[in-house]
Design an enzyme around this catalytic site. Sequence first.
Site, PDB file in Angstrom:
ATOM      1  N   LYS A  81      -8.879   1.961   8.929  1.00 40.02           N
ATOM      2  CA  LYS A  81      -7.755   1.392   8.184  1.00 40.02           C
ATOM      3  C   LYS A  81      -7.007   2.491   7.430  1.00 40.02           C
ATOM      4  O   LYS A  81      -7.600   3.259   6.690  1.00 40.02           O
ATOM      5  CB  LYS A  81      -8.248   0.344   7.186  1.00 40.02           C
ATOM      6  CG  LYS A  81      -8.531  -1.014   7.794  1.00 40.02           C
ATOM      7  CD  LYS A  81      -8.864  -2.030   6.709  1.00 40.02           C
ATOM      8  CE  LYS A  81      -9.026  -3.424   7.275  1.00 40.02           C
ATOM      9  NZ  LYS A  81      -9.340  -4.409   6.200  1.00 40.02           N
ATOM     10  N   GLY A  82      -5.706   2.549   7.643  1.00 41.94           N
ATOM     11  CA  GLY A  82      -4.881   3.518   6.936  1.00 41.94           C
ATOM     12  C   GLY A  82      -4.979   4.936   7.457  1.00 41.94           C
ATOM     13  O   GLY A  82      -4.374   5.854   6.900  1.00 41.94           O
ATOM     14  N   SER A 116       3.744   3.142   5.660  1.00 36.42           N
ATOM     15  CA  SER A 116       2.691   2.893   6.647  1.00 36.42           C
ATOM     16  C   SER A 116       2.431   4.108   7.515  1.00 36.42           C
ATOM     17  O   SER A 116       3.347   4.849   7.859  1.00 36.42           O
ATOM     18  CB  SER A 116       3.098   1.708   7.537  1.00 36.42           C
ATOM     19  OG  SER A 116       2.206   1.555   8.624  1.00 36.42           O
ATOM     20  N   ALA A 117       1.157   4.280   7.894  1.00 28.48           N
ATOM     21  CA  ALA A 117       0.790   5.361   8.805  1.00 28.48           C
ATOM     22  C   ALA A 117       1.208   5.050  10.237  1.00 28.48           C
ATOM     23  O   ALA A 117       1.278   5.937  11.085  1.00 28.48           O
ATOM     24  CB  ALA A 117      -0.721   5.592   8.756  1.00 28.48           C
ATOM     25  N   SER A 118       1.516   3.785  10.503  1.00 29.17           N
ATOM     26  CA  SER A 118       1.857   3.365  11.860  1.00 29.17           C
ATOM     27  C   SER A 118       3.188   3.960  12.310  1.00 29.17           C
ATOM     28  O   SER A 118       4.182   3.925  11.581  1.00 29.17           O
ATOM     29  CB  SER A 118       1.944   1.834  11.932  1.00 29.17           C
ATOM     30  OG  SER A 118       2.460   1.436  13.183  1.00 29.17           O
ATOM     31  N   LYS A 162      -3.063   9.094   4.582  1.00 32.23           N
ATOM     32  CA  LYS A 162      -3.736   8.592   3.392  1.00 32.23           C
ATOM     33  C   LYS A 162      -5.216   9.002   3.488  1.00 32.23           C
ATOM     34  O   LYS A 162      -5.759   9.013   4.582  1.00 32.23           O
ATOM     35  CB  LYS A 162      -3.626   7.068   3.332  1.00 32.23           C
ATOM     36  CG  LYS A 162      -2.189   6.561   3.335  1.00 32.23           C
ATOM     37  CD  LYS A 162      -2.148   5.051   3.558  1.00 32.23           C
ATOM     38  CE  LYS A 162      -0.725   4.578   3.772  1.00 32.23           C
ATOM     39  NZ  LYS A 162      -0.659   3.132   4.094  1.00 32.23           N
ATOM     40  N   ARG A 212      -3.315   7.974  13.863  1.00 31.28           N
ATOM     41  CA  ARG A 212      -3.794   7.812  15.237  1.00 31.28           C
ATOM     42  C   ARG A 212      -4.672   8.988  15.666  1.00 31.28           C
ATOM     43  O   ARG A 212      -5.738   8.808  16.259  1.00 31.28           O
ATOM     44  CB  ARG A 212      -2.593   7.673  16.182  1.00 31.28           C
ATOM     45  CG  ARG A 212      -2.952   7.278  17.602  1.00 31.28           C
ATOM     46  CD  ARG A 212      -1.703   7.269  18.485  1.00 31.28           C
ATOM     47  NE  ARG A 212      -0.635   6.495  17.848  1.00 31.28           N
ATOM     48  CZ  ARG A 212       0.649   6.628  18.140  1.00 31.28           C
ATOM     49  NH1 ARG A 212       1.034   7.531  19.011  1.00 31.28           N
ATOM     50  NH2 ARG A 212       1.555   5.870  17.548  1.00 31.28           N
ATOM     51  N   ASP A 247       2.028  -1.259   2.345  1.00 29.02           N
ATOM     52  CA  ASP A 247       1.402  -0.923   3.615  1.00 29.02           C
ATOM     53  C   ASP A 247       1.732  -2.063   4.577  1.00 29.02           C
ATOM     54  O   ASP A 247       2.130  -3.154   4.151  1.00 29.02           O
ATOM     55  CB  ASP A 247      -0.112  -0.792   3.423  1.00 29.02           C
ATOM     56  CG  ASP A 247      -0.838  -0.459   4.714  1.00 29.02           C
ATOM     57  OD1 ASP A 247      -0.342   0.382   5.482  1.00 29.02           O
ATOM     58  OD2 ASP A 247      -1.889  -1.071   4.969  1.00 29.02           O
ATOM     59  N   LEU A 248       1.576  -1.845   5.856  1.00 28.12           N
ATOM     60  CA  LEU A 248       1.941  -2.866   6.845  1.00 28.12           C
ATOM     61  C   LEU A 248       0.720  -3.636   7.345  1.00 28.12           C
ATOM     62  O   LEU A 248       0.566  -4.834   7.073  1.00 28.12           O
ATOM     63  CB  LEU A 248       2.658  -2.205   8.025  1.00 28.12           C
ATOM     64  CG  LEU A 248       3.083  -3.119   9.164  1.00 28.12           C
ATOM     65  CD1 LEU A 248       4.107  -4.144   8.699  1.00 28.12           C
ATOM     66  CD2 LEU A 248       3.654  -2.283  10.315  1.00 28.12           C
ATOM     67  N   ASP A 249      -0.156  -2.946   8.058  1.00 29.80           N
ATOM     68  CA  ASP A 249      -1.319  -3.595   8.672  1.00 29.80           C
ATOM     69  C   ASP A 249      -2.271  -4.125   7.614  1.00 29.80           C
ATOM     70  O   ASP A 249      -2.722  -3.382   6.744  1.00 29.80           O
ATOM     71  CB  ASP A 249      -2.064  -2.612   9.585  1.00 29.80           C
ATOM     72  CG  ASP A 249      -1.206  -2.114  10.738  1.00 29.80           C
ATOM     73  OD1 ASP A 249      -0.166  -2.739  10.988  1.00 29.80           O
ATOM     74  OD2 ASP A 249      -1.578  -1.121  11.372  1.00 29.80           O
ATOM     75  N   THR A 261      -2.436  -6.471  12.376  1.00 28.80           N
ATOM     76  CA  THR A 261      -2.459  -5.880  13.716  1.00 28.80           C
ATOM     77  C   THR A 261      -3.789  -5.199  14.007  1.00 28.80           C
ATOM     78  O   THR A 261      -3.938  -4.554  15.044  1.00 28.80           O
ATOM     79  CB  THR A 261      -1.315  -4.852  13.886  1.00 28.80           C
ATOM     80  OG1 THR A 261      -1.442  -3.854  12.876  1.00 28.80           O
ATOM     81  CG2 THR A 261       0.045  -5.527  13.750  1.00 28.80           C
ATOM     82  N   GLU A 308      -1.862  -2.455  -0.902  1.00 31.33           N
ATOM     83  CA  GLU A 308      -2.715  -1.831   0.108  1.00 31.33           C
ATOM     84  C   GLU A 308      -3.982  -2.645   0.360  1.00 31.33           C
ATOM     85  O   GLU A 308      -4.513  -3.275  -0.551  1.00 31.33           O
ATOM     86  CB  GLU A 308      -3.133  -0.430  -0.349  1.00 31.33           C
ATOM     87  CG  GLU A 308      -2.312   0.692   0.233  1.00 31.33           C
ATOM     88  CD  GLU A 308      -2.620   0.985   1.703  1.00 31.33           C
ATOM     89  OE1 GLU A 308      -3.524   0.341   2.264  1.00 31.33           O
ATOM     90  OE2 GLU A 308      -1.963   1.866   2.257  1.00 31.33           O
ATOM     91  N   ASP A 309      -4.458  -2.615   1.609  1.00 33.67           N
ATOM     92  CA  ASP A 309      -5.718  -3.283   1.934  1.00 33.67           C
ATOM     93  C   ASP A 309      -6.828  -2.295   2.224  1.00 33.67           C
ATOM     94  O   ASP A 309      -7.963  -2.708   2.478  1.00 33.67           O
ATOM     95  CB  ASP A 309      -5.543  -4.216   3.139  1.00 33.67           C
ATOM     96  CG  ASP A 309      -5.393  -3.445   4.445  1.00 33.67           C
ATOM     97  OD1 ASP A 309      -4.665  -2.416   4.452  1.00 33.67           O
ATOM     98  OD2 ASP A 309      -5.971  -3.870   5.461  1.00 33.67           O
TER      99      ASP A 309
END
Length: 232
Positions: A62-63, A131-133, A162, A66, A26-28, A34, A186-187
């Site tokens: 988170k995850g 990532s969902a971003s 997710k 948008r 995952d990214l964020d 971010t 993942e966070d």
Amino acid sequence: MQENKHPEPSTSNLKPSASTKACLFDLDGVLVDTAVYHYQAWKRLANMMGFDFTEEQNEQLKGVSRVESLNKILDWGEVEKTDAEKQELATLKNSWYVDMITKMTPAEVLPGTVDFLAAIHQAGYKLALGSASKNSGLILEKTNLAHFFDEIVDGNMVTKSKPDPEVFLKGAELLGFQPDECVVFEDAVAGVEAAKRGGMKAIGIGEKSILTEADLVVSGLDKLTVKDLEAL
């Protein structure tokens, strides 16, 4: 503080010695943080509509995609919008967010990230972003992390958020591995659930009391080594 230039990872003939052969990130909150930018943009949008948006509520996003994040915020504010209006609001929020992340630098990469990515790359693991971003590519470019990844799967390539495992299953497919050969970093609770639903191992980045379904939980990538992957 991270150096502004990260060396290209060296090519290695080493192969992962255990069942785990691929790492999906995952990214964020895992590689970079971010969340503060998302929070500032969502808060600005909520305030514009006449209500507030808290950091605690931001944690619940988170995850989450948008569109789903916007729906949650509208519910919290007890505001109803048409689909067309929702699209306009989501686009507006994203424009504010993108304006902030375009100013990101490699110094905003989370501690230990570069060293860990370099180590597992050299050890022979394949790496993918999951990532969902929809702005993952821009963030990786600004933070000089893109060269570590063999594949990038982001919100532009998947339709399900997710905890649906679509983003990770797509990453495994592109890397050419079965789900049980992959480990996800993942966070978010939703992200860990997505990994497990997809048949993958999960390393949680955060609190053990929250990420209870993860196979291993650490506070950050700076606490991990290649041996931790071999032990999974």
